[in-house]
Design a protein around this motif. Structure first.
Motif, PDB file in Angstrom:
ATOM      1  N   GLY A   1      38.810 -30.780  -8.275  1.00 37.84           N
ATOM      2  CA  GLY A   1      39.975 -31.468  -8.809  1.00 37.84           C
ATOM      3  C   GLY A   1      39.673 -32.612  -9.743  1.00 37.84           C
ATOM      4  O   GLY A   1      40.471 -32.923 -10.626  1.00 37.84           O
ATOM      5  N   ALA A   2      38.519 -33.259  -9.595  1.00 39.56           N
ATOM      6  CA  ALA A   2      38.190 -34.399 -10.450  1.00 39.56           C
ATOM      7  C   ALA A   2      38.017 -33.991 -11.905  1.00 39.56           C
ATOM      8  O   ALA A   2      38.156 -34.822 -12.800  1.00 39.56           O
TER       9      ALA A   2
ATOM     10  N   LEU B   1      35.313 -33.504 -25.918  1.00 38.27           N
ATOM     11  CA  LEU B   1      35.211 -34.189 -24.639  1.00 38.27           C
ATOM     12  C   LEU B   1      35.766 -33.270 -23.569  1.00 38.27           C
ATOM     13  O   LEU B   1      36.446 -32.286 -23.866  1.00 38.27           O
ATOM     14  N   TYR B   2      35.478 -33.567 -22.326  1.00 40.04           N
ATOM     15  CA  TYR B   2      36.037 -32.765 -21.241  1.00 40.04           C
ATOM     16  C   TYR B   2      37.548 -32.995 -21.195  1.00 40.04           C
ATOM     17  O   TYR B   2      38.019 -34.136 -21.242  1.00 40.04           O
ATOM     18  N   ASP B   3      38.303 -31.927 -21.077  1.00 41.76           N
ATOM     19  CA  ASP B   3      39.755 -32.017 -21.211  1.00 41.76           C
ATOM     20  C   ASP B   3      40.415 -32.985 -20.228  1.00 41.76           C
ATOM     21  O   ASP B   3      41.361 -33.683 -20.611  1.00 41.76           O
ATOM     22  N   PRO B   4      39.962 -33.084 -18.963  1.00 43.66           N
ATOM     23  CA  PRO B   4      40.634 -34.034 -18.067  1.00 43.66           C
ATOM     24  C   PRO B   4      40.530 -35.478 -18.534  1.00 43.66           C
ATOM     25  O   PRO B   4      41.313 -36.327 -18.118  1.00 43.66           O
ATOM     26  N   PHE B   5      39.557 -35.767 -19.431  1.00 43.36           N
ATOM     27  CA  PHE B   5      39.374 -37.136 -19.874  1.00 43.36           C
ATOM     28  C   PHE B   5      40.151 -37.451 -21.155  1.00 43.36           C
ATOM     29  O   PHE B   5      40.035 -38.553 -21.689  1.00 43.36           O
ATOM     30  N   VAL B   6      40.942 -36.486 -21.612  1.00 45.54           N
ATOM     31  CA  VAL B   6      41.843 -36.771 -22.731  1.00 45.54           C
ATOM     32  C   VAL B   6      42.799 -37.896 -22.344  1.00 45.54           C
ATOM     33  O   VAL B   6      43.115 -38.774 -23.152  1.00 45.54           O
TER      34      VAL B   6
ATOM     35  N   PRO C   1      35.713 -28.078 -21.115  1.00 44.60           N
ATOM     36  CA  PRO C   1      36.613 -27.049 -20.590  1.00 44.60           C
ATOM     37  C   PRO C   1      37.847 -27.680 -19.964  1.00 44.60           C
ATOM     38  O   PRO C   1      37.903 -28.888 -19.775  1.00 44.60           O
ATOM     39  N   SER C   2      38.825 -26.847 -19.639  1.00 44.06           N
ATOM     40  CA  SER C   2      40.124 -27.366 -19.234  1.00 44.06           C
ATOM     41  C   SER C   2      40.660 -26.647 -18.010  1.00 44.06           C
ATOM     42  O   SER C   2      40.286 -25.514 -17.711  1.00 44.06           O
TER      43      SER C   2
ATOM     44  N   GLU D   1      49.641 -29.471  -8.804  1.00 49.51           N
ATOM     45  CA  GLU D   1      48.919 -30.266  -7.811  1.00 49.51           C
ATOM     46  C   GLU D   1      47.458 -30.397  -8.223  1.00 49.51           C
ATOM     47  O   GLU D   1      46.939 -29.582  -8.991  1.00 49.51           O
ATOM     48  N   PHE D   2      46.786 -31.418  -7.713  1.00 47.51           N
ATOM     49  CA  PHE D   2      45.350 -31.536  -7.943  1.00 47.51           C
ATOM     50  C   PHE D   2      44.646 -30.320  -7.356  1.00 47.51           C
ATOM     51  O   PHE D   2      44.971 -29.872  -6.262  1.00 47.51           O
ATOM     52  N   GLY D   3      43.661 -29.799  -8.085  1.00 49.44           N
ATOM     53  CA  GLY D   3      42.945 -28.621  -7.623  1.00 49.44           C
ATOM     54  C   GLY D   3      41.813 -28.966  -6.681  1.00 49.44           C
ATOM     55  O   GLY D   3      41.640 -30.100  -6.254  1.00 49.44           O
ATOM     56  N   GLN D   4      41.028 -27.940  -6.362  1.00 44.86           N
ATOM     57  CA  GLN D   4      39.853 -28.129  -5.519  1.00 44.86           C
ATOM     58  C   GLN D   4      38.800 -27.113  -5.917  1.00 44.86           C
ATOM     59  O   GLN D   4      39.059 -26.203  -6.706  1.00 44.86           O
ATOM     60  N   SER D   5      37.605 -27.280  -5.402  1.00 38.01           N
ATOM     61  CA  SER D   5      36.515 -26.374  -5.754  1.00 38.01           C
ATOM     62  C   SER D   5      36.750 -24.992  -5.140  1.00 38.01           C
ATOM     63  O   SER D   5      37.408 -24.857  -4.108  1.00 38.01           O
TER      64      SER D   5
END
Length: 779
Positions: free
Chosen positions: A559-560, A521-526, A549-550, A747-751
């Motif tokens: 960031g999402a 699964l996509y790592d942010p959704f762990v 990816p992570s 911090e939350f990232g960005q594109s």
């Protein structure tokens, strides 16, 4: 067909009198277990409440007694609602699995657990429960895992049903509806849910709960819906003069009003129950035909407390599709607090227990008294104990997993790409082991690099299905669905993914068929899947979860989709080893070792955090000398290795995962500036942390404490960096005895481009060099 069907009952040869006697004893023993747990002798010295759920247990006692003693076979498995743990233990006690001395150990250290636990209770527990909604859905994933294990071993479709006993409040949980909506579930005819529909929750009588609405939701998902609402007494009353008016009155009153009726004595019932609408007079005349005791019994005469009605409901189960039975019940049925809105954790008083004992024909002094052997109930218990007795699951041979593929990895690739390549290499070099591998994904198989593997092994389905794009020349991913496939694709619901992963990881102990499950699964959704994943591990599931990816290394994804806290989560999850390799060779060694830990007693799961960042594999500098290569492999497995540089340098630059190119660039620049350093590549912060604990003599799951000295000896300045929260590696400085700085993402990232997002987070090559110089400049 009527739910109450005498012919069906006769066909099943059920002694209803004996069954009712067992029901009363089960309710008594369950209440006594909780009473004993809260006795003065068990009082916690810290003043904490021991607790228990007498009302919740009483609510489902009839259902469980009828299910066990009139329906189950040894091939069936049952998930019991968390708060009915005492009922399960009471039944197992009568069946001979527990001794009298066990019954007073509920919620005691080393005793019977608060909630059913496969791994910690000493009697038969098919599914661990306790996390609301997750234990309820487990039999769905257990059914799929059971079918898959049979197909993988070449057996016919396995017999046996999967029951789930669900509290109605559990239906508030989103996990329930995510599970029901997966397309595979509608084919699982062996799945049966029984909803203990008492219409109370922890704090209150639920004001607007609608059985009709809930039933329609199950029906829309393709389930058979059976409503077990009224017992024999009420059903017969409805046939009398005034009965239709009584039924209409009960069905039209609110849940709150009905629950209040349960707290009334006979005189008040005769006043309240008829109401003041049309038909009130006929209801009064109907009630006049019953004595006071019968009037009270009549109002509470729901099917969930009527063994005949329940047997009739079970007889209607259609095994061509999943079934849900809504069994109407009363919370606290048979107890002094029946129907009280605050009875959830309320305990019976000593006077209440004495009254219950007298009414049940039991003894306060001898609460664990079994039935006389010569009694009809005792005979039924013996027959059921024989019928349900299972053979022990024979330990299956462990999978023979190679330690490595003994090849040089060249070129540029990512660890995510290495995952797909490793599965193909395993199928080529170790086909017997590869056949035990099953991959699972929530609609992300191709985007997590499983495409080649899926093309090779196919997609698992309980039946052969047509691939309508097989002849399309532009189709790259071939979706061949068949019982022999080794990939399972779920809908976009990460909770479902890890629920199934946990059950696939338990087939070795549950069915004697060890599998090697890998979920991607996509790592942010762990974090979205964290609770059911953790609960699956607690329940004994051994599997590999791959988050890929992570990190902010996703760059353009924004960031999402950029995970931050997952490295720390991996360290802190019991029963799992967290791993984050930078290079493909490291990943190969780690993944093969992780596969070898699956499917056997004493095994454990793994969590990999992988990246889609392409890295020049030559920078891994894997030794060609066999002895040096083996030393590198051992260090990789232990958690870290010295990649390059001066092994005696006081400065260590430590990197983990995708940021290793920045660490190496910083090291080379510092070399040119005359600042000696060594580069340490961390493959598992988890194993390093365990190594630190092992050196201190603390429990550390057989960690290699020597790795700290082997890699960091002589270090007194340390800069660590990772694409994740710096907390993950913050322990290293203190463990090594070095002044340290840890760089990471907070911090939350960005594109953006990779260099831009790394610069914004302060984890680029320049930031590593600056941190090192500042550290060395300190007095």
């Amino acid at each position: 067909m009527s739910i109450i069907d005498d012919r069906r009952i006769a066909e099943r040869h059920v002694d209803l009198t004996a069954l009712r006697a067992i029901e009363h004893k089960v309710r008594w023993i369950a209440a006594s277990m909780i009473d004993a747990a809260n006795s003065p002798a068990r009082r916690d010295p810290a003043g904490l409440k021991v607790g228990g759920h007498q009302a919740s247990s009483a609510s489902i006692a009839t259902i469980m007694t009828t299910l066990w003693f009139a329906e189950l076979t040894r091939l069936d498995r049952v998930s019991v609602k968390p708060h009915a743990s005492p009922v399960l233990h009471a039944i197992n006690f009568l069946l001979g699995e527990l001794e009298p001395e066990d019954m007073a150990t509920l919620r005691q250290f080393g005793g019977l657990q608060s909630y059913p636990s496969r791994s910690k209770d000493r009697d038969t527990v098919d599914y661990s429960t306790g996390s609301v909604g997750i234990g309820a859905t487990a039999p769905i994933w257990g059914a799929i895992a059971h079918r898959y294990a049979a197909d993988a071993s070449g057996q016919r479709r396995p017999p046996g049903r999967q029951f789930s006993l669900v509290g109605d409040a559990e239906l508030d949980e989103g996990a329930v509806w995510e599970a029901l909506l997966d397309p595979m579930v509608a084919d699982l005819g062996e799945v049966v849910w029984i909803v203990d529909f008492n219409r109370q929750s922890l704090d209150r009588v639920v004001p607007n709960i609608s059985g009709t609405r809930l039933q329609s939701m199950f029906h829309a998902a393709g389930w058979q819906v059976i409503e077990a609402k009224y017992g024999v007494a009420l059903t017969e009353a409805f046939k009398r003069a005034g009965g239709e008016a009584l039924k209409r009155r009960i069905e039209q009153m609110t849940n709150g009003e009905y629950q209040r009726m349960l707290r009334c004595d006979a005189q008040e019932l005769r006043r309240r129950l008829p109401g003041d609408g049309e038909g009130a007079a006929t209801i009064r005349r109907l009630l006049d035909g019953y004595d006071d005791d019968r009037v009270c019994e009549l109002v509470g005469g729901l099917a969930g407390h009527d063994v005949e009605a329940l047997i009739g409901a079970f007889a209607q189960i259609d095994e061509s599709r999943p079934t849900v039975i809504f069994a109407y019940t009363i919370k606290g049925h048979g107890l002094a607090n029946a129907g009280h809105p605050q009875n959830h954790s309320n305990l019976l008083t000593p006077a209440d227990m004495r009254e219950l004992a007298a009414r049940s024909g039991e003894s306060i002094e001898d609460p664990w008294r079994r039935f006389d052997e010569g009694s009809d109930a005792g005979a039924l218990v013996r027959d059921v104990a024989d019928r349900l007795r299972r053979d022990e699951t024979a330990p299956a041979p462990r999978a023979v997993v190679p330690a490595e593929f003994a090849r040089l990895i060249r070129g540029t690739s990512s660890t995510q790409q290495a995952l797909g390549r490793l599965l193909m290499d395993l199928a080529r070099t170790s086909p017997d082991t590869a056949r035990r591998v099953v991959t699972v994904a929530p609609d992300v198989a191709s985007s997590t690099n499983l495409g080649g593997w899926v093309n090779k092994v196919g997609v698992w389905s309980s039946t052969n299905k047509t691939d309508w794009f097989a002849d399309d020349a532009e189709t790259i991913l071939h979706w061949k669905e068949q019982p022999g496939g080794q990939h399972i694709e779920l809908g976009i619901a990460e909770g479902n993914l890890v629920g199934l992963l946990g059950e696939l990881g338990a087939t070795w102990s549950r069915w004697g068929e060890p599998l090697l499950p890998i979920g991607t699964l996509y790592d942010p959704f762990v974090t979205r899947a964290l609770e059911p994943w953790s609960f699956g591990v607690y329940s004994g599931g051994q599997s590999i979860l791959v988050g890929t990816p992570s990190g902010i290394t996703l760059a353009a994804e924004g960031g999402a989709h950029q995970s931050i806290i997952t490295p720390s989560i991996g360290i802190e999850q019991p029963g799992v080893v967290s791993l984050e390799p930078a290079f493909a060779q490291d990943f190969e060694w780690l993944m093969l070792e992780a596969l070898s830990r699956l499917g056997h007693s004493g095994g454990s799961g793994s969590y990999f955090r992988l990246s889609s960042r392409p890295i020049d594999q030559a920078r891994a500098e894997v030794p060609e000398d066999p002895d040096a290569r083996e030393r590198r492999r051992r260090h990789v497995l232990a958690g870290a290795y010295v990649l390059r540089g001066d092994a005696t340098a006081r400065l260590a630059l430590v990197g983990m995962g995708a940021v290793m190119p920045e660490v190496l660039d910083a090291a080379e620049r510092l070399d040119r500036e005359g600042i000696p350093n060594r580069v340490v590549c961390v493959t598992s912060a988890d194993r390093l942390y365990r190594a630190v604990r092992a050196r201190r003599g603390l429990p550390a799951d057989d960690a290699d404490g020597s790795i700290i000295d082997a890699v960091f000896r002589g270090t007194d300045a340390l800069v660590a960096v990772l694409d994740g929260h710096p907390h993950t590696l913050d322990f290293l400085g203190g463990a090594v005895g070095a002044a340290s700085v840890v760089l990471g993402t907070t911090e939350f990232g960005q594109s953006g481009h990779l260099d831009d997002v790394y610069a914004a987070a302060g984890i680029g090559s320049r930031h590593i060099r600056d941190a090192a110089k500042d550290l060395l400049a300190r007095p």
